[in-house]
Design an enzyme around this catalytic site. Structure first.
Site, PDB file in Angstrom:
ATOM      1  N   THR A  14       0.831  -1.213   0.000  1.00  0.00           N
ATOM      2  CA  THR A  14       0.000   0.000   0.000  1.00  0.00           C
ATOM      3  C   THR A  14       0.865   1.262   0.000  1.00  0.00           C
ATOM      4  OG1 THR A  14      -1.655  -1.207   1.254  1.00  0.00           O
ATOM      5  CG2 THR A  14      -1.860   1.185   1.244  1.00  0.00           C
ATOM      6  N   VAL A  15       1.846   1.306   0.911  1.00  0.00           N
ATOM      7  CA  VAL A  15       2.665   2.521   1.021  1.00  0.00           C
ATOM      8  C   VAL A  15       3.709   2.565  -0.106  1.00  0.00           C
ATOM      9  CG1 VAL A  15       4.182   3.882   2.523  1.00  0.00           C
ATOM     10  CG2 VAL A  15       2.294   2.592   3.519  1.00  0.00           C
ATOM     11  N   LYS A  90       7.974   0.416  11.907  1.00  0.00           N
ATOM     12  CA  LYS A  90       7.963   0.652  13.361  1.00  0.00           C
ATOM     13  C   LYS A  90       8.359  -0.571  14.164  1.00  0.00           C
ATOM     14  CE  LYS A  90       3.852   0.057  11.393  1.00  0.00           C
ATOM     15  NZ  LYS A  90       2.673   0.670  10.823  1.00  0.00           N
ATOM     16  N   GLY A 172      -6.938   0.743   3.388  1.00  0.00           N
ATOM     17  CA  GLY A 172      -5.470   0.686   3.427  1.00  0.00           C
ATOM     18  C   GLY A 172      -4.878   1.237   4.716  1.00  0.00           C
ATOM     19  N   GLU A 175      -2.650  -2.874   9.124  1.00  0.00           N
ATOM     20  CA  GLU A 175      -1.444  -3.639   8.806  1.00  0.00           C
ATOM     21  C   GLU A 175      -1.843  -4.872   7.998  1.00  0.00           C
ATOM     22  OE1 GLU A 175       1.833  -2.636   9.795  1.00  0.00           O
ATOM     23  OE2 GLU A 175       0.494  -0.939   9.944  1.00  0.00           O
ATOM     24  N   ASP A 186       0.916  -2.473  17.379  1.00  0.00           N
ATOM     25  CA  ASP A 186       1.422  -1.447  16.460  1.00  0.00           C
ATOM     26  C   ASP A 186       1.610  -0.123  17.218  1.00  0.00           C
ATOM     27  OD1 ASP A 186       1.590  -0.407  13.427  1.00  0.00           O
ATOM     28  OD2 ASP A 186       0.308   0.967  14.533  1.00  0.00           O
ATOM     29  N   LYS A 190       5.151   2.086  18.196  1.00  0.00           N
ATOM     30  CA  LYS A 190       5.323   3.523  17.935  1.00  0.00           C
ATOM     31  C   LYS A 190       5.632   4.280  19.231  1.00  0.00           C
ATOM     32  CE  LYS A 190       2.272   3.258  13.930  1.00  0.00           C
ATOM     33  NZ  LYS A 190       0.879   3.259  13.497  1.00  0.00           N
ATOM     34  N   GLY A 287      -2.671   5.168   5.963  1.00  0.00           N
ATOM     35  CA  GLY A 287      -3.112   5.314   4.572  1.00  0.00           C
ATOM     36  C   GLY A 287      -1.893   5.431   3.665  1.00  0.00           C
TER      37      GLY A 287
HETATM   38  N1  HSE Z   1      -1.762   0.197  10.556  1.00  0.00           N
HETATM   39  C1  HSE Z   1      -1.209   1.438  10.935  1.00  0.00           C
HETATM   40  C2  HSE Z   1      -2.301   2.282  11.566  1.00  0.00           C
HETATM   41  C3  HSE Z   1      -0.625   2.140   9.729  1.00  0.00           C
HETATM   42  O1  HSE Z   1      -3.468   1.929  11.448  1.00  0.00           O
HETATM   43  O2  HSE Z   1      -1.999   3.299  12.179  1.00  0.00           O
HETATM   44  C4  HSE Z   1       0.258   3.310  10.069  1.00  0.00           C
HETATM   45  O3  HSE Z   1       1.391   2.933  10.791  1.00  0.00           O
END
Ligand code: HSE
Length: 407
Positions: A14-15, A90, A172, A175, A186, A190, A287
């Site tokens: 996606t990214v 991350k 999108g 993860e 996640d 971070k 996104g």
């Molecule tokens: N899956 C992550 C989120 C993407 O929803 O924040 C950005 O790191």
């Protein structure tokens, strides 16, 4: 002709795909400012490209594969060959950050990772540069877009947890394995990165306690709504008793809290320090195009030190008359037909009334309305006409309303 700056792209999800598109769109503008034209010189996916070949043909490597291996090996390999690296990974930084930063220092290259935390919100730069002199005491953050989107959808009512998650995946935000989003892992990764930068101490993902949103029920959301509270997945990193605490869990927030109004896939981070009181940064946290923008920003930073007095590349007109929504208040005689005449003048100028309230004040009344966006010149023309009407007791007061909605 600007010289080419070769960018090797590892990963095309996606990214990664959004990054390649954005780089193509922005290459001319970047060349105009930096004198170097970035170009994707090779792409590595599971089915195409060869790492060694891409490395040989690149000045900088962008790692968007995600996960630990082979991303770790590729990033270390690139830095050992003197290449700058930009990553949005991350989990890799939260588990192997010290090894990677050591390698970057040893080889004199840049390792940039703005896109790893809170998408395009520039929190890494702010911690590393703007707040380099501040003694950060505490960070609160909404740092996962997927869970914030799910909670926002559930709070609006009518959307189940499963439906909201499926939508976040389609858009999108989630993860590849959304378990990392909904369990809080996640967000924990971070927060580990933010704590590492804020407190200059090693912080590993394993040291972050986290709880996700899987247990949140519709009842919790209804309770929050009834009490006027927001329910968010909050990350905290703070100094405690000479040490630090880093954690992620759902929490209720009062409406005045800077994080309470952060909805949808938006992220926000509140940084607290005695010297600066508090700064809140917010913006799209997930996104493809949004995260790609942060990644490309890092690439540009790594390409060349920014010029102190950049050349202008355009000559754009400055627009004087713009559209705004307005609050309009006036005192009028409380008589039949007054509201209709005010509405008629506004309508003639193309103003559409969003809401109106009238409050009696004895012989006269205060008329307050909110107008949908219209050109300011037309609003002022309407105000001028209304001021001259016999029933108007005070010149109408017009105050702009910011009515942007980001959901
Ligand atoms: N899956 C992550 C989120 C993407 O929803 O924040 C950005 O790191």
């Amino acid at each position: 002709m600007a010289e080419t700056f070769r960018v090797g792209l590892l990963g095309h999800g996606t990214v990664g795909a959004a990054f390649e598109t954005l780089l193509g769109q922005r290459a001319d503008a970047i060349a105009a400012v930096t004198g170097l034209r970035p170009q994707v010189s090779g792409v590595l996916t599971r089915s195409r490209g060869a790492y060694e070949e891409i490395l040989d043909g690149s000045d900088l490597i962008v790692e968007l594969i995600g996960g630990i291996e082979p991303a770790r090996e590729y990033v270390l390999g690139a830095m050992s060959r003197g290449k700058h690296v930009v990553t949005a990974n991350k989990l890799l930084l939260a588990q192997h950050g010290e090894e990677l930063w050591r390698s970057a220092r040893e080889h004199g290259v840049q390792l940039r990772f703005e896109g790893a935390v809170a998408g395009v919100v520039p929190v890494i730069r702010v911690l590393q540069e703007t707040l380099a002199a501040a003694h950060v005491e505490r960070i609160h953050g909404i740092v996962n877009g997927t869970t914030n989107f799910i909670l926002s959808e559930m709070a609006r009512g009518g959307t189940s947890y499963a439906e909201a998650l499926a939508r976040a995946q389609q858009l999108g935000y989630a993860e590849a394995d959304p378990t990392d989003d909904v369990t809080g892992r996640d967000a924990a990764a971070k927060m580990a990165i933010l704590a590492r930068l804020a407190f200059s101490t090693p912080v590993h993902l394993d040291q972050v306690t986290y709880e996700g949103i899987e247990e949140i029920t519709a009842d919790d959301m209804a309770f929050a709504r009834d009490l006027g509270l927001g329910l968010k997945l909050i990350g905290t990193a703070e100094r405690v008793d000479g040490g630090i605490s880093v954690r992620v869990h759902p929490a209720f927030l009062y409406p005045g809290h800077p994080l309470a109004s952060v909805n949808g896939p938006f992220n926000a981070v509140t940084l607290e320090s005695d010297a600066i009181t508090e700064i809140t940064l917010s913006g799209p946290g997930a996104g493809g195009p949004q995260t790609a923008s942060a990644v490309l920003g890092d690439v540009i930073s790594a390409m060349i030190p920014p010029a102190m007095t950049p050349e202008t590349t355009h000559s754009l007109p400055v627009v004087g008359d713009v559209k705004s929504a307005f609050y309009l208040a006036m005192e009028v005689d409380d008589e039949p037909g007054v509201l209709a005449q005010v509405a008629e003048v506004l309508g003639m100028q193309g103003a559409s009334i969003k809401s109106v309230v009238q409050k009696g004040l004895g012989a006269h009344a205060r008329l307050v309305m909110v107008l949908h966006p219209l050109l300011e010149s037309r609003l002022y023309a309407a105000v001028q006409l209304i001021s001259q009407m016999a029933f108007v007791r005070s010149r109408p007061r017009a105050i702009r309303v910011l009515d942007e909605e980001f959901e």
